[in-house]
Design a protein around this motif. Structure first.
Motif, PDB file in Angstrom:
ATOM      1  N   TRP A  18       0.805  -1.227   0.000  1.00 17.29           N
ATOM      2  CA  TRP A  18       0.000   0.000   0.000  1.00 17.29           C
ATOM      3  C   TRP A  18       0.834   1.272   0.000  1.00 17.29           C
ATOM      4  O   TRP A  18       0.290   2.371  -0.131  1.00 17.29           O
ATOM      5  N   ASP A 148      -1.400   1.670  13.038  1.00 16.71           N
ATOM      6  CA  ASP A 148      -1.759   2.142  11.692  1.00 16.71           C
ATOM      7  C   ASP A 148      -1.189   1.215  10.622  1.00 16.71           C
ATOM      8  O   ASP A 148      -1.861   0.889   9.641  1.00 16.71           O
ATOM      9  N   ARG A 151      -3.288  -2.022  10.677  1.00 18.39           N
ATOM     10  CA  ARG A 151      -4.621  -1.782  10.099  1.00 18.39           C
ATOM     11  C   ARG A 151      -4.541  -1.572   8.590  1.00 18.39           C
ATOM     12  O   ARG A 151      -5.368  -2.101   7.846  1.00 18.39           O
ATOM     13  N   ASN A 152      -3.580  -0.773   8.122  1.00 13.96           N
ATOM     14  CA  ASN A 152      -3.441  -0.518   6.681  1.00 13.96           C
ATOM     15  C   ASN A 152      -3.157  -1.808   5.923  1.00 13.96           C
ATOM     16  O   ASN A 152      -3.739  -2.047   4.853  1.00 13.96           O
ATOM     17  N   TYR A 154      -3.857  -4.906   6.915  1.00  9.54           N
ATOM     18  CA  TYR A 154      -5.058  -5.735   7.014  1.00  9.54           C
ATOM     19  C   TYR A 154      -6.127  -5.273   6.020  1.00  9.54           C
ATOM     20  O   TYR A 154      -6.712  -6.090   5.289  1.00  9.54           O
ATOM     21  N   GLU A 155      -6.385  -3.973   5.961  1.00  6.05           N
ATOM     22  CA  GLU A 155      -7.407  -3.445   5.042  1.00  6.05           C
ATOM     23  C   GLU A 155      -7.023  -3.676   3.593  1.00  6.05           C
ATOM     24  O   GLU A 155      -7.872  -3.997   2.767  1.00  6.05           O
ATOM     25  N   HIS A 156      -5.751  -3.522   3.273  1.00  3.76           N
ATOM     26  CA  HIS A 156      -5.324  -3.764   1.901  1.00  3.76           C
ATOM     27  C   HIS A 156      -5.507  -5.238   1.534  1.00  3.76           C
ATOM     28  O   HIS A 156      -5.969  -5.547   0.432  1.00  3.76           O
ATOM     29  N   ARG A 158      -7.723  -7.225   2.780  1.00  2.00           N
ATOM     30  CA  ARG A 158      -9.179  -7.418   2.614  1.00  2.00           C
ATOM     31  C   ARG A 158      -9.630  -6.974   1.229  1.00  2.00           C
ATOM     32  O   ARG A 158     -10.457  -7.634   0.602  1.00  2.00           O
ATOM     33  N   GLN A 159      -9.089  -5.845   0.744  1.00  2.00           N
ATOM     34  CA  GLN A 159      -9.427  -5.381  -0.602  1.00  2.00           C
ATOM     35  C   GLN A 159      -9.000  -6.389  -1.666  1.00  2.00           C
ATOM     36  O   GLN A 159      -9.655  -6.522  -2.700  1.00  2.00           O
ATOM     37  N   HIS A 163      -7.406 -13.339   3.319  1.00  2.00           N
ATOM     38  CA  HIS A 163      -7.662 -13.370   4.759  1.00  2.00           C
ATOM     39  C   HIS A 163      -6.385 -13.740   5.504  1.00  2.00           C
ATOM     40  O   HIS A 163      -5.722 -14.723   5.176  1.00  2.00           O
ATOM     41  N   VAL A 171      -6.235  -6.678  14.749  1.00  2.00           N
ATOM     42  CA  VAL A 171      -7.084  -5.519  14.452  1.00  2.00           C
ATOM     43  C   VAL A 171      -8.325  -5.544  15.340  1.00  2.00           C
ATOM     44  O   VAL A 171      -8.744  -4.513  15.865  1.00  2.00           O
ATOM     45  N   LYS A 175      -9.243  -2.620  18.056  1.00  2.00           N
ATOM     46  CA  LYS A 175     -10.543  -1.948  18.043  1.00  2.00           C
ATOM     47  C   LYS A 175     -11.217  -2.087  19.404  1.00  2.00           C
ATOM     48  O   LYS A 175     -11.729  -1.108  19.946  1.00  2.00           O
TER      49      LYS A 175
END
Length: 189
Positions: A18, A148, A151-152, A154-156, A158-159, A163, A171, A175
């Motif tokens: 990312w 951060d 999370r970044n 993990y989110e990337h 997911r996109q 998994h 994460v 949260k």
């Protein structure tokens, strides 16, 4: 995909996915066999300090890893290698490697990546999830806060519809920790 003889590939499995930081011709999902993504590196620079280490990803031996491959023009080879070496080899916890890469079109090639050096003092190995979450929650370094980074990544993933159960659990714990923090502050006020 057209590849000239001078072009080369770089495989990213963490923040390179990312935030590559270099110019590339093409970006695609890719798969590496023989290595897996793992929060197995104590970060002393980018996401922590020697006194309060964070925890970052390493490409560790065994298994397989989905990530992102970048095709880089041969003309940018020297500049890209210099940038990647300065970024990834800051404490020598990573070792530069050429690995076999499977591309989504069914093709195969070789790619430059950085694998963890298990003999290095920053190699954390396989830590309990509680310890990983604790290190990530408190880590801050030259590149920012460790949560951060996790999370970044993990989110990337997911996109990309990839998994990663360890990252997902960390994460979730971050949260949950953030959700309870304001209530704790209110109780102590």
């Amino acid at each position: 995909m057209t590849t000239t003889g001078d072009d080369f590939w770089v495989f990213g499995y963490g923040s390179l996915m990312w935030r590559p930081g270099f110019d590339f011709i093409e970006r695609t999902q890719a798969f590496v066999h023989g290595y897996h993504r793992s929060l197995c590196v104590f970060s002393h620079v980018h996401r922590g300090t020697p006194e309060a280490p964070g925890l970052v990803l390493g490409l560790d031996y065994g298994g397989s890893c989905h990530g992102v491959a970048f095709r880089v023009a041969g003309a940018a080879r020297a500049e890209t290698l210099a940038y990647l070496r300065a970024r990834e080899l800051v404490t020598s916890v990573y070792v530069e490697r050429m690995v076999g890469l499977r591309l989504p079109c069914g093709g195969a090639t070789r790619a430059l990546t950085f694998v963890v050096d298990r003999a290095h003092e920053q190699y954390a190995g396989r830590l309990p999830i509680e310890e990983m979450a604790r290190l990530v929650a408190r880590g801050v370094g030259a590149s920012g806060a460790n949560p951060d980074y996790v999370r970044n990544t993990y989110e990337h993933l997911r996109q990309l519809e990839v998994h990663d159960s360890a990252l997902a659990e960390i994460v979730r714990r971050l949260k949950a920790s953030n959700d309870t923090e304001p209530a704790a502050e209110r109780r102590s006020a």
